[in-house]
Enzyme design. Structure first.
Site, PDB file in Angstrom:
ATOM      1  N   ASP A  28       0.830  -1.206   0.000  1.00 30.01           N
ATOM      2  CA  ASP A  28       0.000   0.000   0.000  1.00 30.01           C
ATOM      3  C   ASP A  28       0.865   1.256   0.000  1.00 30.01           C
ATOM      4  O   ASP A  28       1.942   1.279   0.592  1.00 30.01           O
ATOM      5  CB  ASP A  28      -0.899  -0.010   1.247  1.00 30.01           C
ATOM      6  CG  ASP A  28      -2.028   0.994   1.158  1.00 30.01           C
ATOM      7  OD1 ASP A  28      -2.352   1.450   0.040  1.00 30.01           O
ATOM      8  OD2 ASP A  28      -2.589   1.335   2.217  1.00 30.01           O
ATOM      9  N   HIS A  45       3.310   3.477  -9.010  1.00 30.29           N
ATOM     10  CA  HIS A  45       3.123   2.060  -9.330  1.00 30.29           C
ATOM     11  C   HIS A  45       4.376   1.463  -9.957  1.00 30.29           C
ATOM     12  O   HIS A  45       4.727   0.306  -9.682  1.00 30.29           O
ATOM     13  CB  HIS A  45       1.926   1.890 -10.264  1.00 30.29           C
ATOM     14  CG  HIS A  45       0.621   2.291  -9.650  1.00 30.29           C
ATOM     15  ND1 HIS A  45       0.215   1.851  -8.402  1.00 30.29           N
ATOM     16  CD2 HIS A  45      -0.387   3.085 -10.118  1.00 30.29           C
ATOM     17  CE1 HIS A  45      -0.978   2.367  -8.120  1.00 30.29           C
ATOM     18  NE2 HIS A  45      -1.361   3.113  -9.138  1.00 30.29           N
ATOM     19  N   LEU A 139      11.213 -20.633  -3.775  1.00 26.18           N
ATOM     20  CA  LEU A 139      10.208 -19.707  -3.247  1.00 26.18           C
ATOM     21  C   LEU A 139       8.942 -19.862  -4.073  1.00 26.18           C
ATOM     22  O   LEU A 139       9.009 -19.946  -5.303  1.00 26.18           O
ATOM     23  CB  LEU A 139      10.700 -18.264  -3.338  1.00 26.18           C
ATOM     24  CG  LEU A 139       9.662 -17.164  -3.078  1.00 26.18           C
ATOM     25  CD1 LEU A 139       9.283 -17.109  -1.593  1.00 26.18           C
ATOM     26  CD2 LEU A 139      10.167 -15.801  -3.540  1.00 26.18           C
TER      27      LEU A 139
END
Length: 254
Positions: A28, A45, A139
């Site tokens: 956020d 962004h 991962l």
């Protein structure tokens, strides 16, 4: 480009000193990061993607088996169409640019969320990324894209109700495990640690079921500024907490 497969992929002893399996992050603050600098939200962004790259690399180095990032919520469709189109394009560029490096680094890519309304070209890229990396194990990077936890829970309940109506399932046999098996995250361990950046302190419809026993860490840092040190600090907080799962602490029961 971030090099995910460089010599630092093996964790040092201190970095590996944790027992958590799954870190989830609500990324956020991209827009506010840009606004405070007098820049367009789109640049926030773009810098947010760079933070994703840093965080994936750090998660590998810190021996975190599962990392889930909240990249686009089902509520984000209410944003201006120009911003939505930009975010879709950014996701495409991320996959095209980084997929080979992620694959070399033994990263498996999964997604959770609905496919409705998503650009078909983007869906194709996502499916190709999942197929290419399906055997990787260093991962597991779970991308929550067009995801909303309430819708996910309703869909799970609907599946079970349909099975019961068709006589395939005894309603009295439904338990936590059977319900969880219908969620998007059926094959993913619940998050141990949930991080939210930008100073907000809410879940925003993210992993509501799965986060039942997660430890929360809320950071004032905007997502574009997030990096390895922030992830390490959050993991350290997690390690300092006593997880009781509703029981007594060792101190209280002694």
């Amino acid at each position: 480009m971030a090099d995910f497969a460089d010599k630092k992929i093996l964790p040092d002893e201190e970095a590996a000193g944790h027992d958590l399996q799954h870190v989830a992050i609500i990324m956020d603050g991209n827009g506010r990061w840009a606004n405070e600098r007098g820049w367009p939200r789109t640049l926030g962004h773009v810098e947010g993607v760079e933070a994703v790259r840093r965080t994936v690399k750090a998660a590998i180095e810190l021996s975190v088996p599962f990392l889930t990032i909240y990249s686009f919520s089902s509520e984000n469709w209410s944003r201006p169409i120009e911003e939505i189109d930009f975010l879709m394009g950014l996701m495409k560029r991320y996959i095209k640019r980084d997929l080979d490096e992620l694959h070399k680094a033994d990263v498996r890519i999964l997604t959770i969320g609905e496919r409705d309304r998503v650009d078909p070209e983007l869906l194709k890229l996502i499916d190709e990324a999942k197929q290419l990396t399906r055997e990787n194990r260093k991962l597991t990077l779970v991308i929550a894209f067009n995801y909303g936890s309430r819708s996910e829970i309703v869909e799970a309940a609907t599946k079970l109700a349909r099975q019961a109506a068709e006589g395939q399932l005894d309603p009295d046999s439904i338990d936590i495990a059977k319900f969880a098996a219908q969620l998007d995250t059926a094959d993913i361990p619940d998050p141990d640690l949930l991080i939210r950046t930008s100073g907000e302190m809410r879940l925003s419809n993210f992993l509501l079921w799965q986060a039942a026993y997660a430890e929360f860490v809320f950071l004032d840092t905007y997502w574009p500024d997030f990096g390895r040190e922030d992830l390490e600090a959050a993991i350290a907080q997690y390690g300092a907490r006593e997880r009781r799962y509703g029981g007594l602490s060792r101190r209280s029961s002694a």
